[in-house]
Design an enzyme around this catalytic site. Structure first.
Site, PDB file in Angstrom:
ATOM      1  CB  THR A 217       1.666  -3.870   7.707  1.00 42.89           C
ATOM      2  OG1 THR A 217       0.894  -3.697   6.531  1.00 42.89           O
ATOM      3  CG2 THR A 217       0.858  -4.664   8.723  1.00 42.89           C
TER       4      THR A 217
ATOM      5  CG  HIS B  76      -0.381   0.291   2.515  1.00 47.62           C
ATOM      6  ND1 HIS B  76      -0.056  -0.686   3.423  1.00 47.62           N
ATOM      7  CD2 HIS B  76      -0.036   1.466   3.111  1.00 47.62           C
ATOM      8  CE1 HIS B  76       0.440  -0.130   4.519  1.00 47.62           C
ATOM      9  NE2 HIS B  76       0.467   1.171   4.344  1.00 47.62           N
TER      10      HIS B  76
ATOM     11  CG  LEU C 155      -7.012 -27.571   0.673  1.00 44.86           C
ATOM     12  CD1 LEU C 155      -7.847 -27.463   1.943  1.00 44.86           C
ATOM     13  CD2 LEU C 155      -6.300 -28.910   0.607  1.00 44.86           C
ATOM     14  N   GLY C 156      -8.843 -26.326  -3.471  1.00 44.30           N
ATOM     15  CA  GLY C 156      -9.853 -26.496  -4.509  1.00 44.30           C
ATOM     16  C   GLY C 156     -11.180 -26.950  -3.959  1.00 44.30           C
ATOM     17  CB  ILE C 157     -12.732 -27.421  -0.958  1.00 43.81           C
ATOM     18  CG1 ILE C 157     -11.981 -26.536   0.073  1.00 43.81           C
ATOM     19  CG2 ILE C 157     -12.002 -28.730  -1.188  1.00 43.81           C
ATOM     20  CD1 ILE C 157     -11.915 -27.143   1.457  1.00 43.81           C
TER      21      ILE C 157
ATOM     22  CG  ASN D 259       6.512   4.074  12.114  1.00 41.12           C
ATOM     23  OD1 ASN D 259       6.088   4.717  13.053  1.00 41.12           O
ATOM     24  ND2 ASN D 259       7.795   3.830  11.938  1.00 41.12           N
ATOM     25  CB  SER D 260       3.141   1.812   6.262  1.00 42.87           C
ATOM     26  OG  SER D 260       1.981   1.946   7.025  1.00 42.87           O
TER      27      SER D 260
ATOM     28  CG  ASP E 216       0.186  -4.022   2.826  1.00 44.33           C
ATOM     29  OD1 ASP E 216       0.283  -3.486   1.709  1.00 44.33           O
ATOM     30  OD2 ASP E 216       0.152  -3.380   3.890  1.00 44.33           O
TER      31      ASP E 216
END
Length: 484
Positions: free
Chosen positions: A253, A133, A296-298, A236-237, A163
């Site tokens: 962050t 960001h 996982l594909g669920i 500070n990010s 981020d």
């Protein structure tokens, strides 16, 4: 009366002597406590391990005086200021008419500038970590070092969902911070935040680790935060969170403050663990600036009291599998609809959000061990996470969507309880454009059936409906679009 005075005088004298003795003992006790607390480091006969940083003075003016200065002398040269510039289009009530712009002196664009922080983590290659960001949408990024030099930064890549962003600067006389193993960080460990808040120059704040593995914060992406009470202020990010050895344990962050900066620091700062930042950085370097995630594909749903009762579970906890996609990691591992996932790689899974967050932090091909309940019985299932497509062309789903490209929703939107898929792009004059789709639309639902993400959206086109209607969210409003 005369017989009572000596007795009273005797009682007063006794009380005075008692108070004097107590005061003397109190002074002796206070002196003994102070000296006892100050002298063990000097008087201990057992060998003491050599300090890992420069030696601190034992005393100043007779008082024990520890200092962070030697450690910070090593760290601060590696913490930089990040200055970004972005060209922003200036809209007017008169549209783009150049005459009105000339008459009223309205420019076509303006330059938006912002400040943040960053950390040099590789001096040889000039690699700088910061927050996504901080540099998001920037047309120009420059880095100012602690010695005053300002260098142009090259964008390497970024990952909005964690981020983390990576930049490169010329590797000339740079200092870097060593990355620590953040998994060893404990609640109560002392940490120091270094950054460049408000653009006033480097500042240092200190505190302790309040929590590790923190998640569930609104509006943010995949989460595994270090929580600290060290002040993390605007600017500070992207800065450094270090331990007392001067090793990087996190990338600052965010701070949580419902009242904004007017309320001051309330001791809720969050940092991305160095282990996660390292993993993202390595992926950005290896994959041309993008992160490849495993899944996982669920589809899953949080187990509530009603579902727990229906499945015969002792408590309402976990994520119940509601769909297993063909050809997915879950299908290959043998997961079934109705299975309840309670843990993954030893990490507790309380709901479907926790399961999604866990998957989002894993690279492709990660092996995971799932703690499952099937028909009320415990079961352990091993799976290897497979990569899910980052985007899908509409033409490959249905001719009526030709010209549109669909992508996963940013995790920040999902944290606001938005589900669906993002319209990532729409070609001008295409069939999708003529049907009313626009870049930035969010497809919430449709006549194809239920879906929660890009995988579910794609799977539902296995049997395309004769009439394709999409429920679209645009600029805070919802509406239906008929695809023809």
């Amino acid at each position: 009366m005369t017989t009572e005075r000596p007795a009273r005088r005797s009682a007063k004298t006794s009380l005075l002597l008692a108070l004097t003795a107590a005061a003397a003992f109190g002074g002796f006790a206070a002196t003994w406590v102070r000296e006892t607390l100050q002298t063990p480091a000097l008087a201990a006969s057992a060998p003491v391990a050599a300090p890992m940083v420069a030696a601190l003075p034992n005393a100043v003016d007779g008082q024990a005086m520890p200092s962070l200065a030697p450690m910070l002398k090593k760290v601060t040269p590696a913490v930089v200021s990040v200055h970004t510039k972005q060209r922003v289009r200036v809209n007017t009530p008169f549209g783009d008419d150049p005459m009105f712009r000339r008459i009223f002196g309205i420019p076509e664009e303006r330059i938006s500038e912002s400040l943040g922080s960053g950390v040099i983590v590789d001096a040889q290659r000039g690699l700088v970590l910061t927050n996504h960001h901080v540099i998001e949408g920037a047309d120009d990024v420059s880095i100012t070092l602690s010695d005053g030099r300002t260098l142009q930064a090259e964008f390497v890549g970024s990952d909005p969902d964690t981020d983390v962003a990576l930049m490169r600067i010329p590797a000339e006389r740079l200092a870097a911070v060593t990355l620590a193993d953040s998994d060893r960080l404990l609640v109560g460990d002392f940490v120091v935040a270094v950054g460049n808040p408000f653009g006033v120059g480097q500042t240092v704040t200190s505190g302790i680790v309040s929590a590790v593995g923190r998640s569930g914060l609104p509006g943010l992406g995949f989460q595994n935060f270090i929580q600290t009470d060290a002040s993390i202020n605007p600017g500070n990010s992207g800065g450094a969170l270090v331990n007392l050895r001067g090793e990087l344990v996190g990338i600052n962050t965010a701070s949580f403050n419902p009242r904004g900066s007017m309320a001051g620091n309330i001791g809720l700062g969050f940092a991305i663990p160095s282990d996660l930042a390292r993993s993202v950085m390595e992926q950005l370097l290896a994959n041309n600036g993008v992160v490849r995630r495993g899944a996982l594909g669920i589809d899953s749903q949080t187990v509530d009291a009603r579902i727990a009762q229906g499945l015969g579970l002792s408590e309402a906890r976990g994520a119940v599998v509601t769909r297993v996609y063909p050809g997915s990691s879950a299908a290959a591992a043998g997961l079934r609809e109705g299975d309840v996932i309670l843990g993954a790689n030893g990490q507790r899974i309380d709901n479907s959000d926790a399961l999604r967050n866990f998957q989002g932090l894993q690279p492709v091909n990660t092996r995971v061990s799932l703690e499952v309940r099937r028909d009320g019985k415990p079961l352990t299932i091993a799976a290897t996470l497979r990569e899910q497509p980052r985007e899908i062309a509409g033409a490959g789903l249905d001719p009526r969507l030709t010209g549109a490209t669909f992508a996963e929703l940013p995790e920040s939107l999902r944290r606001q309880n938005v589900t669906g898929v993002l319209v990532d792009d729409v070609a001008r004059g295409s069939r999708a454009a003529r049907n009313g789709l626009r870049k930035g639309d969010v497809i919430l639902a449709g006549s194809i059936g239920d879906f929660g993400d890009l995988g579910g959206f794609r799977a539902n086109f296995a049997n395309p409906p004769s009439e394709l209607v999409l429920r679209v969210w645009r600029n805070g409003q919802q509406g239906n679009l008929l695809m023809q």
